[in-house]
Design an enzyme around this catalytic site. Sequence first.
Site, PDB file in Angstrom:
ATOM      1  N   CYS A  37      13.775  11.961   6.974  1.00 20.68           N
ATOM      2  CA  CYS A  37      13.781  11.584   8.394  1.00 20.68           C
ATOM      3  C   CYS A  37      15.127  11.907   8.997  1.00 20.68           C
ATOM      4  O   CYS A  37      15.253  12.153  10.187  1.00 20.68           O
ATOM      5  CB  CYS A  37      13.464  10.102   8.529  1.00 20.68           C
TER       6      CYS A  37
ATOM      7  N   LYS B  81       0.869  -1.179   0.000  1.00 19.09           N
ATOM      8  CA  LYS B  81       0.000   0.000   0.000  1.00 19.09           C
ATOM      9  C   LYS B  81       0.908   1.232   0.000  1.00 19.09           C
ATOM     10  O   LYS B  81       1.405   1.652   1.038  1.00 19.09           O
ATOM     11  CB  LYS B  81      -0.895   0.027   1.246  1.00 19.09           C
TER      12      LYS B  81
ATOM     13  N   GLU C 223      10.001   1.896  10.918  1.00 18.96           N
ATOM     14  CA  GLU C 223      11.035   2.934  10.833  1.00 18.96           C
ATOM     15  C   GLU C 223      10.312   4.272  10.888  1.00 18.96           C
ATOM     16  O   GLU C 223       9.459   4.549  10.049  1.00 18.96           O
ATOM     17  CB  GLU C 223      11.860   2.722   9.561  1.00 18.96           C
TER      18      GLU C 223
ATOM     19  N   GLU D 159       9.077  16.836  15.472  1.00 16.10           N
ATOM     20  CA  GLU D 159       9.487  16.712  14.069  1.00 16.10           C
ATOM     21  C   GLU D 159       8.614  17.643  13.218  1.00 16.10           C
ATOM     22  O   GLU D 159       7.389  17.605  13.314  1.00 16.10           O
ATOM     23  CB  GLU D 159       9.317  15.265  13.596  1.00 16.10           C
TER      24      GLU D 159
HETATM   25  P1  NAD Z   1       2.782   8.680   7.575  1.00  8.99           P
HETATM   26  O1  NAD Z   1       2.989   7.983   8.876  1.00  8.99           O
HETATM   27  O2  NAD Z   1       1.760   9.725   7.505  1.00  8.99           O
HETATM   28  O3  NAD Z   1       2.410   7.603   6.446  1.00  8.99           O
HETATM   29  C1  NAD Z   1       3.234   6.492   6.163  1.00  8.99           C
HETATM   30  C2  NAD Z   1       2.392   5.409   5.517  1.00  8.99           C
HETATM   31  O4  NAD Z   1       1.457   4.915   6.478  1.00  8.99           O
HETATM   32  C3  NAD Z   1       1.566   5.897   4.332  1.00  8.99           C
HETATM   33  O5  NAD Z   1       1.564   4.908   3.324  1.00  8.99           O
HETATM   34  C4  NAD Z   1       0.185   6.049   4.941  1.00  8.99           C
HETATM   35  O6  NAD Z   1      -0.856   5.948   3.996  1.00  8.99           O
HETATM   36  C5  NAD Z   1       0.153   4.888   5.913  1.00  8.99           C
HETATM   37  N1  NAD Z   1      -0.834   4.973   6.989  1.00  8.99           N
HETATM   38  C6  NAD Z   1      -1.373   6.089   7.538  1.00  8.99           C
HETATM   39  N2  NAD Z   1      -2.245   5.752   8.511  1.00  8.99           N
HETATM   40  C7  NAD Z   1      -2.257   4.403   8.586  1.00  8.99           C
HETATM   41  C8  NAD Z   1      -2.946   3.463   9.407  1.00  8.99           C
HETATM   42  N3  NAD Z   1      -3.803   3.833  10.340  1.00  8.99           N
HETATM   43  N4  NAD Z   1      -2.709   2.139   9.213  1.00  8.99           N
HETATM   44  C9  NAD Z   1      -1.828   1.730   8.264  1.00  8.99           C
HETATM   45  N5  NAD Z   1      -1.150   2.580   7.462  1.00  8.99           N
HETATM   46  C10 NAD Z   1      -1.351   3.904   7.617  1.00  8.99           C
HETATM   47  O7  NAD Z   1       4.214   9.232   7.140  1.00  8.99           O
HETATM   48  P2  NAD Z   1       4.594  10.072   5.832  1.00  8.99           P
HETATM   49  O8  NAD Z   1       4.069  11.452   5.981  1.00  8.99           O
HETATM   50  O9  NAD Z   1       4.251   9.296   4.619  1.00  8.99           O
HETATM   51  O10 NAD Z   1       6.192  10.084   5.949  1.00  8.99           O
HETATM   52  C11 NAD Z   1       6.893  10.983   6.748  1.00  8.99           C
HETATM   53  C12 NAD Z   1       7.348  10.319   8.037  1.00  8.99           C
HETATM   54  O11 NAD Z   1       8.137   9.180   7.748  1.00  8.99           O
HETATM   55  C13 NAD Z   1       8.235  11.230   8.884  1.00  8.99           C
HETATM   56  O12 NAD Z   1       7.863  11.108  10.228  1.00  8.99           O
HETATM   57  C14 NAD Z   1       9.636  10.657   8.655  1.00  8.99           C
HETATM   58  O13 NAD Z   1      10.552  10.925   9.690  1.00  8.99           O
HETATM   59  C15 NAD Z   1       9.341   9.197   8.528  1.00  8.99           C
HETATM   60  N6  NAD Z   1      10.409   8.494   7.844  1.00  8.99           N
HETATM   61  C16 NAD Z   1      11.230   7.661   8.576  1.00  8.99           C
HETATM   62  C17 NAD Z   1      12.285   7.004   7.959  1.00  8.99           C
HETATM   63  C18 NAD Z   1      13.193   6.081   8.726  1.00  8.99           C
HETATM   64  O14 NAD Z   1      13.959   5.353   8.106  1.00  8.99           O
HETATM   65  N7  NAD Z   1      13.160   6.071  10.048  1.00  8.99           N
HETATM   66  C19 NAD Z   1      12.503   7.188   6.596  1.00  8.99           C
HETATM   67  C20 NAD Z   1      11.646   8.027   5.873  1.00  8.99           C
HETATM   68  C21 NAD Z   1      10.597   8.666   6.506  1.00  8.99           C
END
Ligand code: NAD
Length: 535
Positions: free
Chosen positions: A338, A223, A304, A435
């Site tokens: 991130c 997804k 992550e 963040e």
């Molecule tokens: P997000 O948490 O909003 O979404 C991530 C994914 O989760 C998306 O595909 C989203 O549709 C899905 N999602 C949302 N709600 C859900 C639920 N209830 N159940 C299942 N899936 C769900 O994050 P984002 O805005 O896409 O990405 C930014 C974040 O990602 C930042 O916090 C960043 O720090 C983090 N990030 C971390 C790393 C790492 O390696 N630690 C790398 C890249 C990004």
Amino acid sequence: MAIAEVPVRPRTSSSSQSHQGPFINEPFYDFRNEENARKMRAAIERVRGQLGREYDLIIGGQRIKTTDKIKSLNPSKPSQIVGTHQKAGKEHVEPAMKAALKAFDSWKNTSVEERAGLLFRVADLLRQRKMDYMAWLVFEVSKNWGEADADISETIDFCEFYAREALRFAKAETPVQLPGEHDSLSYIPLGVGAVIPPWNFPCAIMAGLVVASIVSGNTVILKPSSDSPTIAAKFIELLEEAGMPEGVVNFCPGAGASFGDAIVAHAKTRYIAFTGSREVGLHINKTAATQAPGQIWIKRTILEMGGKDAIIVDADADIDSAVEGVAQAAFGFQGQKCSACSRAIVDERIYDKFLEQLKTRVEKITVGDPAENSGMGAVINEGSMKTILEFIEQGKKDGRLLTGGTRATEAGEGYYIRPTVFADIPAKSKLEQEEIFGPVLAVIKARGFDHALEIANDTEFGLTGAIYTKSRDKIDRAKRDFHVGNLYINRKCTGAMVGAHPFGGFNMSGTDSKSGGPDYLYLFTQAKSVAEKIG
Ligand code: NAD
């Protein structure tokens, strides 16, 4: 001026690297070379001609259309549709699971050589079309050329690296062979994984989670993020072209809160590989921990999550390189990494000089259309822009605005925000703790190295960090006491390279996994020990 330029390594014969030899990171393009720039412009025009197409759900190889659609928009020009996607709903959960379970029956028994071969072919195809894939990122998430190059290069690296790793895992041996027995250890797949990536490395992270899964013999329900489904669809095209059997990866764009939640909760989901925010990661962890009726395993979660990454600038640092490192790490891809530096913690003895130089450097960053390779493009969407602007208003109360602080409306209709720096931000304030995920840097004054380290460690997160100093003693103390998963000394805190810098954070930054490292595939497998009596 371009920001967050990645160090350019010349393209060598490794661009057709042998899959047998040692792993070599995919080289980046040098766009100062006019020939490379010309080819990139041509790729952008080729992809521009393909914008707005419609993509299907792919479940068990079947193309499916839905009434509800997801429209992926260009953040630099929101009136432009990059791709229209079907929207998987709860009614697609069972068909996707059935297809993934059916494919698992045969995929788990394919040889590791076959599975690794698939990844090697994908890497080769991607090398041939690298600039086109980069161009998709320019349009779908507003990456400039260098940032897009880093994302696609990392995708190639993940394919190459995990394929080699799977072959290495297959050679595992027990440390002891008992007399009269043949003792063996093998890493077998887990089952069906829910793969849920973010939009910020929409090719590399999405593909990395997928290929680590399937090279280990699992099958996947993918997804992608609703902000970046098109690049995921383009990656699925490569997997299919490279010969992936039907059902091994099921492509299901959909809303996180409905489809995403439902695949996490499903009794037959064996593991969840997620990268995203702390809030969603914790929610997934909680859902996964609840046994669903008929569920016979503890779901594994590979989560992550976010960061609040700091660069410490010590009194004896080389200020020029610290300023450059902070500017690149804070504003590369609009601060939406991130690993981005969102806190610069600077010794009071050099504080004023550092700020003066930083202001000059940041004000040289150009903001505009990444198709023209501007320094910074737009932030991902309108909601994100509003949140970032709210943080900026908070920063104006908590600290002193050094530069930026507004939208960059002159850049166009996109979600452009000026690179923004606040000085005199107090430790423990909102701007220092939360963040932001945008082009906003907080500068904090420290009384000395110990104080700087104390501030750096005082958040819920522990993803990346860096320190600029000439002192060996302070370097050693940072190595011991700076509690982050990825620490960098005298260089910026972004730009992790597969193999060299296995990536992932501590505390609320995640489950301590290390993508692109030698332990990663353990997370996608389970070890089976067999003792066979001889004679
Ligand atoms: P997000 O948490 O909003 O979404 C991530 C994914 O989760 C998306 O595909 C989203 O549709 C899905 N999602 C949302 N709600 C859900 C639920 N209830 N159940 C299942 N899936 C769900 O994050 P984002 O805005 O896409 O990405 C930014 C974040 O990602 C930042 O916090 C960043 O720090 C983090 N990030 C971390 C790393 C790492 O390696 N630690 C790398 C890249 C990004």
